[in-house]
Design a protein around this motif. Structure first.
Motif, mmCIF file in Angstrom:
data_model
loop_
_atom_site.group_PDB
_atom_site.id
_atom_site.type_symbol
_atom_site.label_atom_id
_atom_site.label_comp_id
_atom_site.label_asym_id
_atom_site.label_seq_id
_atom_site.Cartn_x
_atom_site.Cartn_y
_atom_site.Cartn_z
ATOM 1 N N ARG A 277 0.852 -1.186 0.000
ATOM 2 C CA ARG A 277 0.000 0.000 0.000
ATOM 3 C C ARG A 277 0.892 1.240 0.000
ATOM 4 N NH1 ARG A 277 -5.156 1.896 -0.852
ATOM 5 N NH2 ARG A 277 -5.919 -0.054 0.027
ATOM 6 N N PHE A 278 0.595 2.183 -0.900
ATOM 7 C CA PHE A 278 1.310 3.455 -0.983
ATOM 8 C C PHE A 278 0.310 4.594 -0.801
ATOM 9 C CE2 PHE A 278 3.690 0.410 -3.498
ATOM 10 C CZ PHE A 278 5.002 0.631 -3.116
ATOM 11 N N ASN A 279 0.689 5.603 -0.029
ATOM 12 C CA ASN A 279 -0.149 6.777 0.201
ATOM 13 C C ASN A 279 0.686 8.039 0.008
ATOM 14 O OD1 ASN A 279 -2.518 5.249 1.187
ATOM 15 N ND2 ASN A 279 -1.211 4.813 2.960
ATOM 16 N N HIS A 280 0.096 9.048 -0.625
ATOM 17 C CA HIS A 280 0.803 10.308 -0.859
ATOM 18 C C HIS A 280 -0.161 11.463 -0.676
ATOM 19 C CE1 HIS A 280 2.719 13.580 -3.253
ATOM 20 N NE2 HIS A 280 3.822 13.078 -2.720
ATOM 21 N N LEU A 281 0.207 12.389 0.197
ATOM 22 C CA LEU A 281 -0.565 13.595 0.466
ATOM 23 C C LEU A 281 0.245 14.796 0.006
ATOM 24 C CD1 LEU A 281 -2.868 15.253 1.843
ATOM 25 C CD2 LEU A 281 -1.506 15.135 3.941
ATOM 26 N N SER A 282 -0.343 15.612 -0.891
ATOM 27 C CA SER A 282 0.335 16.785 -1.417
ATOM 28 C C SER A 282 -0.469 18.029 -1.077
ATOM 29 C CB SER A 282 0.499 16.675 -2.939
ATOM 30 O OG SER A 282 0.998 17.864 -3.490
ATOM 31 N N ALA A 283 0.215 19.069 -0.585
ATOM 32 C CA ALA A 283 -0.446 20.323 -0.220
ATOM 33 C C ALA A 283 0.321 21.499 -0.829
ATOM 34 C CB ALA A 283 -0.516 20.482 1.294
ATOM 35 N N ARG A 284 -0.404 22.375 -1.510
ATOM 36 C CA ARG A 284 0.177 23.602 -2.068
ATOM 37 C C ARG A 284 -0.067 24.750 -1.094
ATOM 38 N NH1 ARG A 284 -2.096 25.861 -5.671
ATOM 39 N NH2 ARG A 284 -4.036 24.680 -5.937
ATOM 40 N N MET A 285 1.031 25.404 -0.711
ATOM 41 C CA MET A 285 0.959 26.522 0.243
ATOM 42 C C MET A 285 1.786 27.674 -0.297
ATOM 43 S SD MET A 285 1.438 24.196 3.687
ATOM 44 C CE MET A 285 2.793 23.289 2.915
ATOM 45 N N GLY A 286 1.167 28.459 -1.188
ATOM 46 C CA GLY A 286 1.901 29.547 -1.809
ATOM 47 C C GLY A 286 3.015 29.024 -2.689
ATOM 48 N N ARG A 287 4.239 29.414 -2.395
ATOM 49 C CA ARG A 287 5.394 28.963 -3.178
ATOM 50 C C ARG A 287 5.833 27.546 -2.835
ATOM 51 N NH1 ARG A 287 8.530 32.973 -5.699
ATOM 52 N NH2 ARG A 287 7.770 35.100 -5.386
ATOM 53 N N VAL A 288 5.255 26.953 -1.815
ATOM 54 C CA VAL A 288 5.705 25.660 -1.306
ATOM 55 C C VAL A 288 4.718 24.562 -1.679
ATOM 56 C CG1 VAL A 288 6.238 24.338 0.781
ATOM 57 C CG2 VAL A 288 6.915 26.749 0.607
ATOM 58 N N GLU A 289 5.252 23.438 -2.122
ATOM 59 C CA GLU A 289 4.462 22.214 -2.287
ATOM 60 C C GLU A 289 5.089 21.142 -1.399
ATOM 61 O OE1 GLU A 289 3.546 18.791 -5.629
ATOM 62 O OE2 GLU A 289 3.723 20.866 -6.307
ATOM 63 N N LEU A 290 4.333 20.672 -0.437
ATOM 64 C CA LEU A 290 4.819 19.689 0.532
ATOM 65 C C LEU A 290 4.066 18.388 0.343
ATOM 66 C CD1 LEU A 290 6.456 18.904 3.074
ATOM 67 C CD2 LEU A 290 4.552 19.791 4.436
ATOM 68 N N GLY A 291 4.806 17.282 0.299
ATOM 69 C CA GLY A 291 4.198 15.965 0.176
ATOM 70 C C GLY A 291 4.585 15.069 1.325
#
Length: 528
Positions: A277-291
């Motif tokens: 099982r693989f899970n990936h959460l990506s969030a865009r916060m202005g200039r930053v993309e955090l996964g």
């Protein structure tokens, strides 16, 4: 000037030539560096709304206006043949809410390495002969599909041939068969993509994934063979968050005869396997993309046979498996994060962190990509990767972070450091490219030793008085190419690859001069 000649599609294919008001376009963007470089270039813009940390991107979620194979080609062509060769798909059929596309896939490469002391073939001439086909299509506004397969016969440079002999797998392709000095390998890829509502994508397929923004990934890379998967991806909070979870089946091919199950009545015994099982959460916060990322490889078969199903396999939430099963439990769990920061519209910095035993060992990455500097079409990239000893390993070894004898993250396994740099310049359809890899390996001197670099050995140290064999790798690839058709990335490429592995015998070195005509829809990982 000659008048433009008209061409009529035969009646059997001429269902309709009308432009459809809505077509799905939910098939994945090709998981290949040339396409991904344009994706990252578009993603560096401040107004971009893409999540680029998990690839392949879904076509309907990508900004494709200036991406290879999707950008509008305004070049005038006066003949049907030149349109097919330089701009269009070989076959494209449109109907009422339906579109079908078909293209041939191939690679014909010839090369020479006069310094290779290999005893096969005796003339030091090497070749690649790949044939295949890709079929893709759209059904209305909700369903897209794609399928491709390749069959390859190749005579490889000596260092690659010996790697394939040792592992039984050609990196980026799959399991091989030998016919003297010829390597025979075939592989396929397919996907059905369904979007019932705009914020939800469901897929079932056979393919690969890549996590990150660089040349390598310390979390999940695409050099391992394709695997079956079922995937769901959600867009949330006005597209600022993307959450993706997928279930897959991995094959565990080892170097020992006991890597297969009992054959029973079958003509050939199958390899041990397990689900993951693989899970990936990506969030865009202005200039930053955090996964945020996690992966869990379950133990489905042990010495007594099939293991009872664990409902944890169905868990779609990132981080839960590590909390429930722990990192020293019966399963292999890896957690990590990937980060991208837009410095401005023409540059990004990126990085990754991964661990399978937080606080004890880890792997990480740091990189910089610059686009269109100092002139349009010139891109540069520099990247550093490292993994601690015994990272990704497991005891039993069948639980290691490996698929079909190939690392699921960095192709060098563990206990290494690497710097890779690339400079390329594109002018119209011409491109020049230079790439150099500098790496420091720590290898075992013998089969009974284990210094934590070989993922096909158990997670149990076995040192020797001399310590590991430290080797320094220099890999250089210089090439120039002409792009014939952007739809399939068909290029004529000529180049030179130099591999220098300090302290290794001559059969591990290479100076390879080559020319190739190829369609590039997947990456080839020979720089190790």
């Amino acid at each position: 000037m000659a008048a433009r000649r008209s061409f009529r599609i035969p009646a059997v294919f001429a269902w309709s030539l009308a432009t459809l008001p809505v077509l799905a376009q939910h098939a994945p963007v090709p998981l290949q560096r040339d396409f991904n470089a344009d994706i990252e270039r578009a993603g560096a813009l401040r107004e971009s709304r893409m999540h680029t940390g998990l690839k392949p991107l879904i076509g309907s979620r990508a900004e494709l206006d200036d991406v290879l194979g999707y950008r509008q080609d305004s070049t005038r062509h006066y003949y049907w043949l030149t349109e097919k060769l330089l701009r269009d798909h070989l076959l494209e059929v449109k109907g009422d809410g339906f579109r079908l596309i078909a293209d041939p896939l191939f690679e014909f490469q010839w090369g020479i390495d006069e310094g290779d002391p290999s005893d096969y073939p005796t003339n030091r001439r090497y070749r690649v002969n790949t044939r295949g086909v890709r079929v893709k299509g759209d059904l209305g506004g909700k369903i897209s599909f794609e399928s491709m397969f390749h069959e390859t016969q190749t005579v490889l440079p000596g260092y690659l041939h010996r790697m394939v002999q040792e592992e039984g797998v050609l990196m980026g392709h799959g399991r091989v068969k030998f016919d003297g000095g010829v390597v025979d390998v075939g592989w396929s890829r397919s996907c059905v993509s369904y979007v019932p509502v705009r914020w939800l994508n469901l897929q079932v397929g056979h393919g690969r994934h890549f996590v990150g923004h660089g040349h390598r990934s310390m979390l999940l890379s695409d050099q391992a063979p394709d695997a079956p998967y079922v995937k769901a991806s959600f867009l949330l909070l006005q597209d600022r968050v993307q959450y993706t979870t997928w279930h897959t089946k991995l094959t565990h091919r080892l170097r020992t005869p006991d890597d297969r199950l009992a054959a029973g009545d079958a003509s050939e015994a199958i390899f041990y396997w397990s689900r993951a099982r693989f899970n990936h959460l990506s969030a865009r916060m202005g200039r930053v993309e955090l996964g945020l990322f996690d992966a869990t490889i379950f133990r489905n078969i042990d010495e007594n046979g099939l293991v009872a199903f664990d409902a944890l396999e169905l868990n779609p939430l990132v981080g839960v498996a590590g909390l429930v099963a722990g990192f020293d439990g019966p399963y292999k769990t890896l957690v990590g994060a990937d980060l991208k920061v837009r410095l401005h519209d023409q540059a990004i910095v990126y990085g990754q962190w991964a661990s399978d035993r937080p606080g004890e060992r880890m792997a990480w990455q740091a990189g910089l990509r610059v686009f269109d500097l100092p002139v349009q079409g010139m891109n540069a990239q520099v990247e550093y990767n490292t993994a601690d000893a015994f990272m990704y390993m497991s005891d039993p070894v069948r639980q290691a972070y490996v698929h079909a004898a190939t690392p699921l993250a960095h192709p060098m396994g563990a206990h290494f450091e690497e710097v890779t740099a690339m400079l390329e310049h594109t002018y119209r359809r011409f491109r020049g490219q230079a790439r150099v890899n500098l790496a420091h390996y720590n290898k075992d001197r013998g089969f009974l030793e284990n210094h934590g670099g070989d993922l096909l050995k158990p997670d149990v140290p076995a040192s020797a008085p001399e310590g590991p064999w430290a080797q320094r790798l220099t890999f250089l690839d210089l090439n120039g190419s002409y792009l014939f058709n952007p739809k399939t990335n068909m290029r004529l490429v000529a180049g030179f690859m130099r591999r220098d592995l300090q302290g290794a015998p001559d059969i591990r070195q290479s100076g390879y001069l080559y020319i190739a005509l190829r369609t590039g829809l997947y990456d080839r990982y020979y720089d190790l």
